[in-house]
Motif scaffolding. Structure first.
Motif, PDB file in Angstrom:
ATOM      1  N   LYS A 142       0.811  -1.208   0.000  1.00 29.62           N
ATOM      2  CA  LYS A 142       0.000   0.000   0.000  1.00 29.62           C
ATOM      3  C   LYS A 142       0.852   1.270   0.000  1.00 29.62           C
ATOM      4  O   LYS A 142       0.389   2.336  -0.401  1.00 29.62           O
ATOM      5  CB  LYS A 142      -0.917   0.021   1.226  1.00 29.62           C
ATOM      6  N   MET A 143       2.100   1.153   0.458  1.00 32.09           N
ATOM      7  CA  MET A 143       2.924   2.348   0.664  1.00 32.09           C
ATOM      8  C   MET A 143       4.228   2.340  -0.128  1.00 32.09           C
ATOM      9  O   MET A 143       4.900   3.367  -0.234  1.00 32.09           O
ATOM     10  CB  MET A 143       3.249   2.489   2.148  1.00 32.09           C
ATOM     11  N   SER A 144       4.608   1.201  -0.698  1.00 32.77           N
ATOM     12  CA  SER A 144       5.894   1.108  -1.388  1.00 32.77           C
ATOM     13  C   SER A 144       5.870   1.737  -2.777  1.00 32.77           C
ATOM     14  O   SER A 144       6.929   2.022  -3.349  1.00 32.77           O
ATOM     15  CB  SER A 144       6.319  -0.363  -1.498  1.00 32.77           C
ATOM     16  N   TYR A 145       4.675   1.996  -3.327  1.00 38.15           N
ATOM     17  CA  TYR A 145       4.560   2.571  -4.670  1.00 38.15           C
ATOM     18  C   TYR A 145       5.250   3.930  -4.770  1.00 38.15           C
ATOM     19  O   TYR A 145       5.634   4.371  -5.871  1.00 38.15           O
ATOM     20  CB  TYR A 145       3.084   2.734  -5.048  1.00 38.15           C
ATOM     21  N   LYS A 146       5.439   4.596  -3.649  1.00 35.87           N
ATOM     22  CA  LYS A 146       6.021   5.944  -3.663  1.00 35.87           C
ATOM     23  C   LYS A 146       7.438   5.955  -4.218  1.00 35.87           C
ATOM     24  O   LYS A 146       7.910   6.987  -4.717  1.00 35.87           O
ATOM     25  CB  LYS A 146       5.976   6.531  -2.248  1.00 35.87           C
ATOM     26  N   ALA A 147       8.124   4.811  -4.124  1.00 32.58           N
ATOM     27  CA  ALA A 147       9.498   4.728  -4.646  1.00 32.58           C
ATOM     28  C   ALA A 147       9.533   4.905  -6.155  1.00 32.58           C
ATOM     29  O   ALA A 147      10.606   5.160  -6.727  1.00 32.58           O
ATOM     30  CB  ALA A 147      10.113   3.386  -4.265  1.00 32.58           C
ATOM     31  N   GLN A 148       8.382   4.791  -6.839  1.00 32.55           N
ATOM     32  CA  GLN A 148       8.335   4.940  -8.286  1.00 32.55           C
ATOM     33  C   GLN A 148       8.409   6.402  -8.730  1.00 32.55           C
ATOM     34  O   GLN A 148       8.607   6.681  -9.913  1.00 32.55           O
ATOM     35  CB  GLN A 148       7.044   4.309  -8.836  1.00 32.55           C
ATOM     36  N   PHE A 149       8.259   7.325  -7.787  1.00 32.91           N
ATOM     37  CA  PHE A 149       8.301   8.753  -8.126  1.00 32.91           C
ATOM     38  C   PHE A 149       9.689   9.278  -7.744  1.00 32.91           C
ATOM     39  O   PHE A 149       9.923   9.719  -6.622  1.00 32.91           O
ATOM     40  CB  PHE A 149       7.172   9.497  -7.415  1.00 32.91           C
ATOM     41  N   GLU A 150      10.584   9.203  -8.718  1.00 38.45           N
ATOM     42  CA  GLU A 150      11.994   9.490  -8.463  1.00 38.45           C
ATOM     43  C   GLU A 150      12.419  10.844  -9.049  1.00 38.45           C
ATOM     44  O   GLU A 150      11.873  11.265 -10.074  1.00 38.45           O
ATOM     45  CB  GLU A 150      12.855   8.383  -9.084  1.00 38.45           C
ATOM     46  N   PRO A 151      13.399  11.495  -8.399  1.00 40.28           N
ATOM     47  CA  PRO A 151      14.078  11.065  -7.179  1.00 40.28           C
ATOM     48  C   PRO A 151      13.225  11.297  -5.932  1.00 40.28           C
ATOM     49  O   PRO A 151      12.620  12.365  -5.777  1.00 40.28           O
ATOM     50  CB  PRO A 151      15.343  11.924  -7.169  1.00 40.28           C
ATOM     51  N   LEU A 152      13.199  10.291  -5.076  1.00 39.08           N
ATOM     52  CA  LEU A 152      12.455  10.334  -3.827  1.00 39.08           C
ATOM     53  C   LEU A 152      13.447  10.431  -2.677  1.00 39.08           C
ATOM     54  O   LEU A 152      14.366   9.628  -2.570  1.00 39.08           O
ATOM     55  CB  LEU A 152      11.605   9.074  -3.661  1.00 39.08           C
ATOM     56  N   GLU A 153      13.251  11.430  -1.838  1.00 32.68           N
ATOM     57  CA  GLU A 153      14.043  11.541  -0.622  1.00 32.68           C
ATOM     58  C   GLU A 153      13.277  10.940   0.547  1.00 32.68           C
ATOM     59  O   GLU A 153      12.053  11.086   0.632  1.00 32.68           O
ATOM     60  CB  GLU A 153      14.372  13.003  -0.306  1.00 32.68           C
ATOM     61  N   ILE A 154      14.007  10.279   1.444  1.00 34.52           N
ATOM     62  CA  ILE A 154      13.412   9.760   2.668  1.00 34.52           C
ATOM     63  C   ILE A 154      14.184  10.310   3.863  1.00 34.52           C
ATOM     64  O   ILE A 154      15.368  10.648   3.745  1.00 34.52           O
ATOM     65  CB  ILE A 154      13.386   8.217   2.693  1.00 34.52           C
ATOM     66  N   LEU A 155      13.501  10.398   4.985  1.00 34.44           N
ATOM     67  CA  LEU A 155      14.095  10.969   6.189  1.00 34.44           C
ATOM     68  C   LEU A 155      14.628   9.836   7.065  1.00 34.44           C
ATOM     69  O   LEU A 155      13.855   9.025   7.582  1.00 34.44           O
ATOM     70  CB  LEU A 155      13.046  11.787   6.946  1.00 34.44           C
TER      71      LEU A 155
END
Length: 246
Positions: free
Chosen positions: A224-237
């Motif tokens: 449900k939440m891993s799809y966000k990695a497809q919007f690159e570049p993605l920064e994570i904290l």
């Protein structure tokens, strides 16, 4: 990679909730850290909180504070460097005839019925599928910051012109847009409303010269939440530092 500022919020207090069942990872217990009092969290402070990994649910501003688990990581898209994948470009083209209306938060029965149907289809058994009108209002329609309600309807050339297809709630903060929640018509086949909405939000951030689109929590182990990695570049904290998701 930049280090997040220490929270300059001497007037705020932070408390941890009791443990509750995690919505994303089975057999996990979750806790949240909540910022209070809510009436002091104005737009500037809220923007700093979002940049420090917090999210908003109605009037409550929180971030994960789980015992022994760090799977939830705040995420944001670098909109100026974003390069759409082919399927994302197809989504934009497929739904380019949707008419978009940007307004302030407010209750509409049509929106609520779309929300109820979306929850029953996408999140059955998760608790939100039984939200009544008051819970819906508290979750999405209460805000003390700069929030907008976005409608997506079928355009005039469609056989179902004017039909409501999607609703999205966003917050406008100092350095970006924060995507609060989106729900859409799940009865339509062969569509990609969710992808299209994120693409639309990225475009809006670009038009407003805002560097980030905050997408909430990225959870690699959760479909449900891993799809966000497809919007690159993605920064994570990670440990107080924003870094590119590898």
């Amino acid at each position: 990679m930049s280090k997040v500022k220490e929270l300059p919020f001497t007037t705020l207090q932070f408390y941890a909730t009791a443990a509750y069942e995690c919505s994303y990872l089975p057999h996990h217990q979750a806790r949240s850290q909540v910022a209070t009092p809510t009436h002091l969290i104005h737009a500037d402070i809220y923007g700093e909180l979002v940049a420090s990994g917090f999210r908003r649910s109605g009037l409550y501003t929180y971030r994960p504070y789980c015992d022994g688990c760090k799977s939830c990581t705040a995420s944001r898209v670098l909109v100026d460097q974003f390069q759409a994948k082919r399927y994302q470009q197809r989504s934009l083209k497929k739904h380019q005839n949707l008419e978009v209306t940007i307004g302030h938060l407010g209750y509409f029965e049509e929106h609520y019925q779309l929300y109820v149907n979306y929850q029953k289809h996408r999140h059955a058994g998760g608790g939100m599928d039984s939200d009544d009108q008051e819970q819906y209002k508290q979750f999405l329609l209460q805000s003390k910051v700069n929030s907008r309600l976005i409608e997506f309807r079928e355009g005039p050339d469609s056989p179902e012109a004017g039909k409501l297809r999607m609703v999205s709630i966003i917050d406008i903060i100092q350095d970006g847009l924060s995507s609060v929640y989106t729900f859409f018509d799940t009865t339509v086949k062969n569509v990609s409303y969710g992808t299209y909405c994120i693409m639309w939000q990225i475009q809006q951030a670009q038009k407003l010269n805002l560097p980030y689109l905050y997408l909430g929590y990225y959870i690699k182990e959760s479909p449900k939440m891993s799809y966000k990695a497809q919007f690159e570049p993605l920064e994570i904290l990670v440990d107080g530092h924003w870094q590119i998701n590898a």
